[in-house]
Design an enzyme around this catalytic site. Sequence first.
Site, PDB file in Angstrom:
ATOM      1  N   GLU A  92      -8.527   0.777  -3.022  1.00 32.21           N
ATOM      2  CA  GLU A  92      -9.352   0.831  -1.809  1.00 32.21           C
ATOM      3  C   GLU A  92     -10.273   2.032  -1.919  1.00 32.21           C
ATOM      4  OE1 GLU A  92      -6.692   0.820   1.515  1.00 32.21           O
ATOM      5  OE2 GLU A  92      -6.824  -1.350   1.672  1.00 32.21           O
TER       6      GLU A  92
ATOM      7  N   ASP B 219      -0.069   4.475   0.017  1.00 32.26           N
ATOM      8  CA  ASP B 219      -0.743   5.711   0.456  1.00 32.26           C
ATOM      9  C   ASP B 219       0.225   6.737   1.043  1.00 32.26           C
ATOM     10  OD1 ASP B 219      -3.753   4.182   1.898  1.00 32.26           O
ATOM     11  OD2 ASP B 219      -3.141   4.507  -0.183  1.00 32.26           O
ATOM     12  N   HIS B 220       1.103   6.264   1.912  1.00 32.76           N
ATOM     13  CA  HIS B 220       1.849   7.232   2.713  1.00 32.76           C
ATOM     14  C   HIS B 220       3.106   7.773   2.049  1.00 32.76           C
ATOM     15  CE1 HIS B 220      -1.215   7.010   5.623  1.00 32.76           C
ATOM     16  NE2 HIS B 220      -1.165   5.698   5.571  1.00 32.76           N
TER      17      HIS B 220
ATOM     18  N   ARG C 228      -6.684  12.902   1.157  1.00 33.91           N
ATOM     19  CA  ARG C 228      -5.605  13.369   2.045  1.00 33.91           C
ATOM     20  C   ARG C 228      -4.230  12.865   1.580  1.00 33.91           C
ATOM     21  NH1 ARG C 228      -7.235  10.210   7.525  1.00 33.91           N
ATOM     22  NH2 ARG C 228      -9.239  11.123   6.964  1.00 33.91           N
TER      23      ARG C 228
ATOM     24  N   ASN D 254       0.852  -1.191   0.000  1.00 32.30           N
ATOM     25  CA  ASN D 254       0.000   0.000   0.000  1.00 32.30           C
ATOM     26  C   ASN D 254       0.887   1.239   0.000  1.00 32.30           C
ATOM     27  OD1 ASN D 254      -1.475   2.277   1.062  1.00 32.30           O
ATOM     28  ND2 ASN D 254      -3.124   0.860   1.597  1.00 32.30           N
TER      29      ASN D 254
ATOM     30  N   HIS E  99      -3.752  -4.224   7.666  1.00 27.82           N
ATOM     31  CA  HIS E  99      -3.827  -3.024   8.520  1.00 27.82           C
ATOM     32  C   HIS E  99      -2.906  -3.150   9.729  1.00 27.82           C
ATOM     33  CE1 HIS E  99      -5.418   0.923   9.579  1.00 27.82           C
ATOM     34  NE2 HIS E  99      -5.033   0.550  10.777  1.00 27.82           N
ATOM     35  N   GLY E 100      -1.902  -2.346   9.727  1.00 30.03           N
ATOM     36  CA  GLY E 100      -1.010  -2.239  10.881  1.00 30.03           C
ATOM     37  C   GLY E 100       0.078  -3.290  10.959  1.00 30.03           C
TER      38      GLY E 100
ATOM     39  N   GLY F  18       1.264  -1.419   4.282  1.00 28.48           N
ATOM     40  CA  GLY F  18       1.706  -0.141   3.719  1.00 28.48           C
ATOM     41  C   GLY F  18       2.450   0.759   4.678  1.00 28.48           C
ATOM     42  N   HIS F  19       1.704   1.278   5.674  1.00 29.79           N
ATOM     43  CA  HIS F  19       2.281   2.326   6.525  1.00 29.79           C
ATOM     44  C   HIS F  19       3.638   1.926   7.104  1.00 29.79           C
ATOM     45  CE1 HIS F  19       2.777   4.594  10.330  1.00 29.79           C
ATOM     46  NE2 HIS F  19       2.354   5.600   9.578  1.00 29.79           N
TER      47      HIS F  19
ATOM     48  N   ARG G  80      -9.099   8.172  -0.870  1.00 23.10           N
ATOM     49  CA  ARG G  80     -10.060   8.586   0.141  1.00 23.10           C
ATOM     50  C   ARG G  80     -10.930   9.726  -0.374  1.00 23.10           C
ATOM     51  NH1 ARG G  80      -9.888   7.811   5.667  1.00 23.10           N
ATOM     52  NH2 ARG G  80      -8.486   6.156   6.388  1.00 23.10           N
TER      53      ARG G  80
ATOM     54  N   THR H  86      -6.837   7.033  10.540  1.00 15.57           N
ATOM     55  CA  THR H  86      -6.691   5.912   9.598  1.00 15.57           C
ATOM     56  C   THR H  86      -7.942   5.055   9.728  1.00 15.57           C
ATOM     57  OG1 THR H  86      -5.285   4.066   8.891  1.00 15.57           O
ATOM     58  CG2 THR H  86      -5.478   4.437  11.261  1.00 15.57           C
ATOM     59  N   THR H  87      -8.001   4.002   8.939  1.00 13.63           N
ATOM     60  CA  THR H  87      -9.185   3.146   8.999  1.00 13.63           C
ATOM     61  C   THR H  87      -9.345   2.587  10.412  1.00 13.63           C
ATOM     62  OG1 THR H  87      -8.913   2.556   6.693  1.00 13.63           O
ATOM     63  CG2 THR H  87     -10.293   1.098   8.027  1.00 13.63           C
TER      64      THR H  87
ATOM     65  N   HIS I 265      -5.380   3.729  -1.637  1.00 14.67           N
ATOM     66  CA  HIS I 265      -6.666   4.103  -1.044  1.00 14.67           C
ATOM     67  C   HIS I 265      -7.025   5.518  -1.476  1.00 14.67           C
ATOM     68  CE1 HIS I 265      -9.118   4.446   2.969  1.00 14.67           C
ATOM     69  NE2 HIS I 265      -9.868   4.648   1.901  1.00 14.67           N
TER      70      HIS I 265
ATOM     71  N   GLU J 167     -11.185  -9.043   3.199  1.00 17.67           N
ATOM     72  CA  GLU J 167      -9.891  -8.717   3.803  1.00 17.67           C
ATOM     73  C   GLU J 167     -10.130  -8.505   5.284  1.00 17.67           C
ATOM     74  OE1 GLU J 167      -7.174  -6.041   1.842  1.00 17.67           O
ATOM     75  OE2 GLU J 167      -6.373  -5.347   3.775  1.00 17.67           O
TER      76      GLU J 167
END
Length: 252
Positions: free
Chosen positions: A73, A12-13, A52, A10, A198-199, A220-221, A48, A103-104, A46, A154
């Site tokens: 996403e 995103d960041h 963002r 991912n 996630h995470g 991702g993050h 959004r 975040t989600t 993602h 997921e």
Amino acid sequence: MARTLRLGVNIDHVATIRNARGGPHPDPVRAARLAAQAGADGITAHLREDRRHISDADIERLADEISLPLNLEMAATDEMAAIALRHRPHAACIVPEKREERTTEGGLDVVGNRKALRDLVARLGEAGIRVSLFIEPEARQLEAAVAVGAPVVELHTGAYCEAYFGDYGGSETQRELRRIVTAAAEAERLGLECHAGHGLTFDTVTPVAEIETIVELNIGHFLIGEAIFSGLDSAVKRMRALMDDARAARTA
Ligand SMILES: CC(=O)[C@@H](O)[C@H](O)COP(=O)(O)O
Ligand SMILES: NCC(=O)COP(=O)(O)O
């Protein structure tokens, strides 16, 4: 024969850092290319509603320029459905969104949104997009995913990862991990393809990668954070190796 365990990176960041100054650097598409070269099996982004991080232009370029499968996403909105139908990514993962969230937070409430989700899943599926629902590891959400016609779920691994950083593998971590293990087995029984994410970090990925009915992890993050220190190539390769070792150990 061990089941393949795919890694979706991912990005995103990368866009979060780019947007901090409003210029073109760092470029999420360049990050996607590097992740692909390092062993990623797919790219997740993602888009959004508040843009963002990932932008509409990022999605357009990812869809046009990246060879790997793109997992878009998106929230379950008409706007996002139109964007998905325009770009026709390999997959779309429907996630809950709240403007005020950092975040989600939780998983998608499929149980409480069957009608709308059934329509959305059908529209995207008819366009050849593989639809995944981002849900809590709960039987009722899995059953609802089947009821709305989703081929993939997921499992949200956020509670497990947060528990780990509270007790470092203690009882709370084990309780949350058991929820994921149970849900992954139930997904298999229900005929759902099972992903998770996630995470996840280097410290938390192994027990999830050991769950043989999970076939894709989206991460991702943590990887983008690690890339700041060791480079994206190194971070992706290390995560890939941890996943492969975990899966090999299960089938040894
Ligand atoms: C659904 C999920 O857990 C992530 O893929 C999502 O992208 C998190 O949102 P941010 O990337 O905005 O933190
Ligand atoms: N769906 C999970 C994902 O794409 C990545 O989540 P995170 O690793 O950024 O928390």
